[in-house]
Design an enzyme around this catalytic site. Structure first.
Site, PDB file in Angstrom:
ATOM      1  CE1 TYR A 178      -4.280  -2.075   4.871  1.00  0.00           C
ATOM      2  CE2 TYR A 178      -3.153   0.303   4.396  1.00  0.00           C
ATOM      3  CZ  TYR A 178      -3.951  -1.072   3.946  1.00  0.00           C
ATOM      4  OH  TYR A 178      -4.144  -1.415   2.609  1.00  0.00           O
TER       5      TYR A 178
ATOM      6  CB  SER B 272      -1.003   0.012   1.278  1.00  0.00           C
ATOM      7  OG  SER B 272      -1.631   1.302   1.481  1.00  0.00           O
TER       8      SER B 272
END
Ligand SMILES: NC(=O)c1ccc[n+]([C@@H]2O[C@H](COP(=O)([O-])OP(=O)(O)OC[C@H]3O[C@@H](n4cnc5c(N)ncnc54)[C@H](O)[C@@H]3O)[C@@H](O)[C@H]2O)c1
Length: 273
Positions: free
Chosen positions: A154, A141
């Site tokens: 995350y 990401s």
């Protein structure tokens, strides 16, 4: 790597980016094992793709973070299509937001967003080195390069996924193993809105941070970019090109970048209160 006639496994293939990548692979002439924790979703995506490109996919319910399940995925691919040429370690979870994330929250995020990649590489890379060819595509990401405002689990696990992909590339790149690392900002999937839907201020800020930082792309657009990068054997896949500029800014003045991120977070939290 030309994907036509190659055999691929896509984890998290039952929805979002994974489903789009599986579809694009089949359209390009590859055969694909569509794997997802949600078996019903994996089977539905596989059936849809087979409707369009007959005989190109099988759907399997599997936990991408579980070594026995990954071994089974590889066996299914071999049985149905032949040895795995490409593995898309794409399954991911948004995880818990702040410091109140529990041990279980951290374990789950680390398992799905990082250890799943390590476990798949452990099973596949030795065979790829022997064959002199193989391709590992990690879905990390932009949060793995720049940090996700609002989510420690995350940010940390995606940074680790980028680190692992880099390490694989450096260690095995001269032995025929190709590695790419996908680092998008917003993509229009369920995961993007998980923070907003959590009802927590930090979670809502996380979604808002991604949505307001740049264009939210459709999964099919991202899949097209991924396949072009695989064809070109390019390591860093940035569907949002501005991420490169942000990454350069971070590298050139870390403290300035941190101050900017804090300012951005304050503004987002003020909006969500
Ligand atoms: N959507 C975004 O804005 C965005 C941005 C950057 C990176 N990503 C990454 O893209 C990847 C795909 O996410 P998406 O946006 O398509 O989300 P999504 O929620 O649409 O799809 C994720 C899929 O992964 C599956 N999954 C979850 N845990 C699994 C496990 N342990 N084993 C197998 N399957 C599992 C889910 O059932 C789901 O079908 C993730 O790694 C995510 O972190 C997404």
């Amino acid at each position: 790597m030309r994907v036509a006639d190659k055999v691929a496994v896509v984890t998290g293939g039952g929805a979002g980016i994974g489903a789009a990548v599986a579809t694009a692979l089949a359209a390009a002439g590859a055969r694909v094992v569509v794997a997802d924790l949600d078996e019903v979703a994996a089977l539905a995506v596989s059936a849809r793709i087979n409707g369009e490109y007959p005989g190109t996919t099988v759907g399997v319910g599997a936990d991408a973070a579980d070594t026995a399940a990954i071994r089974e995925l590889i066996a299914v691919a071999e049985r149905e299509f032949g040895p795995v040429d490409l593995y898309f370690a794409n399954a991911g979870i948004s995880g818990a937001a702040g410091l109140d994330a529990t041990e279980d929250d951290w374990d789950l995020s680390l398992a799905v967003n990082l250890r799943a990649h390590i476990r798949a590489a452990q099973l596949l890379v030795p065979g790829w080195v022997e064959r002199g060819e193989g391709y590992f595509v990690s879905t990390a990401s932009a949060a793995g390069l720049l940090t996700q405002i609002g989510s420690a689990t995350y940010s940390v696990t995606k940074h680790a996924a980028v680190g692992f992909a880099e390490w694989l590339n450096i260690t095995y790149g001269d032995q025929g193993v190709r590695v790419s690392c996908l680092c998008p900002m917003g993509v229009n999937t369920k995961l993007l809105y998980a923070g907003r839907d959590s009802g927590e201020a930090l979670g809502a800020a996380a979604t808002r941070a991604v949505v307001s930082a740049g264009e939210v792309l459709e999964p099919a657009e991202v899949a097209e970019i991924v396949l072009a990068a695989v064809d070109a054997e390019q390591f860093l896949i940035l569907p949002h090109p501005q991420v490169l500029e942000m990454y350069r800014n971070k590298g050139s003045d870390y403290d300035r970048w941190l101050r900017g991120m804090r300012r951005y977070q304050s503004a987002l939290l003020a909006e969500t209160h």
